[in-house]
Design an enzyme around this catalytic site. Sequence first.
Site, PDB file in Angstrom:
ATOM      1  CG  HIS A 126     -18.906 -23.411 110.871  1.00  0.00           C
ATOM      2  ND1 HIS A 126     -19.743 -22.458 110.327  1.00  0.00           N
ATOM      3  CD2 HIS A 126     -17.997 -23.716 109.890  1.00  0.00           C
ATOM      4  CE1 HIS A 126     -19.379 -22.206 109.077  1.00  0.00           C
ATOM      5  NE2 HIS A 126     -18.320 -22.953 108.792  1.00  0.00           N
ATOM      6  CD  GLU A 138     -13.950 -27.764 105.129  1.00  0.00           C
ATOM      7  OE1 GLU A 138     -14.284 -28.837 104.597  1.00  0.00           O
ATOM      8  OE2 GLU A 138     -14.756 -26.881 105.461  1.00  0.00           O
TER       9      GLU A 138
END
Length: 557
Positions: free
Chosen positions: A237, A160
Amino acid sequence: MSVHSSLLLRALTVAGVLAAFLLPTTSADASAPLRTHAAARGKFIGAALATSPLSNENSYRTIAATEFNQVTAENAMKWDSTEPSQGQFNFSGADAIVNFATQNDMQVHGHTLVWHNQTPGWVQNLGASAMRTAMQNHISQVVGRYADNPAVVSWDVVNEAFEDNGNYRTSFWYNTLGQGYIADAFRAARAADPDARLCINDYNTEGINAKSTAIYNLVSSLRQQGVPVDCVGFQTHLAIQYGFPNDFQQNLERFAALGVQVRITELDVRMQMPRSSSKDATQATYYRNVVNACMAVTACAGVTIWGFTDKYSWVPDTFSGQGAALIYDENYQQKPSYTAVHDALAGGSSSDTTPPSTPGTPSASNVTSNSAQLSWTASTDTGGSGLAGYNVYREQGSNDQLLGQSSTNSITLTGLSASTQYQVYVRARDGAGNLSSNSSTGSFTTTEGNGGPGPGGTCTATPTVQTQWNGGYVVQPVTVTNTGSSGITGWTVTFTLPSGHTLVGSWNAAVTVSGQTVTAKNAAYNGTLAPNASTSFGFQVSRPNGNTQTPSGYTCA
């Protein structure tokens, strides 16, 4: 599995030839566990596991061992678990995961080494020199512990690192060390384990967007510098209320063209609660779509589901009012999404031959010179495989053009021509690939073009052939530059493909093909350019073996 065969499996996995090693002499039985079907396709199907239920719940442990051939530690390998105090390492949780995997012939993906979350405060407060040393030591100790273990084959080295807009995340890593921390982390991981596959991992990167393109450009740059980035992880996700990223497979393919492995690392599909049969069907379609995309891309190693039972899911605590994101319910009962994953791994076979009902007539709104929003009455599906989405076509006689795909009964079309009438219709598709009849035709006309180069506004297109192989190549970037004296609000690049060459993917532009002529129009986010400003797009082409030609005749208007 013997020690010798385990070592061989690790070597083959790292070499990227797991498919050849795992392919059985006969096809998997239709009712076999997920892992059997995945192995038959040369892929893994994995789950993120938590140490507490793994130790304390027989159902959790049994399903994990029976259904999956890959495991990621949900939390046990993160920094706050492995080195909570400087120089004080605790591997009890990580060892439990690795031992379970070893006992059950599963490969392990280490998660995660360098991340802005779940990193102790003592790391965050260090100065630059001390922080770099701490990072390198942490990677050396954690990766090095498992370097000789044949089960541990890969790592999320950096997690990330980008914001959704494509800028670097201004984490304590970036603020203290600059973007160079990423290359430093990968080099440290390679030094700790020369054989492990090293990945960069992020979320909201499933489609071709500013964030995924920033990662694409970084990976390309790092590899050109010799930084050992072997793999790109797509967390995936998803949520059924936001639609499915229909350029997902195309996105995987463009990363694969860089020479890296790709993998789905943290798949789940949440819904607004309460759960319903229709939501379950949509969720199953999303799971099927993800697995099918990975199966279709040779460089995709496999799919890891972020957990497997709704009893232990991060979603309800993170997304208020949402949940039921996994393939088993909270009572360890298989959901329709399990069947979707199973059937996709088993080859997508289905007894469903019933097409969805015909969708309603598309109606247009918010029409501009280059875009329009369409909506229509939704279809239903009774064949059992679930409604997968819709194809939108432009009626053009004998050669109708596919304008776009949507997982819901609406779509925004971009890259349209100004002052042009469009006759459009919709077909619904189900999970077995059945298509409905054509809807009735709707019509709209785009407005006059007020974009494009204004007075004094001109542009150039400069291509770079990034990589070539025997049967194709990637052109990235095609740099579009406003060479005029005033700003432009749109651009169109045209070029010619050599005979026998076929466009197979593109990004950051709306691309159409007529014969061998390719027209690339700006996307919604990169059409406005000030004088001397630039943007870029890219594309991938297949070509006959032995043919070394590339496109020519680039023009920009």
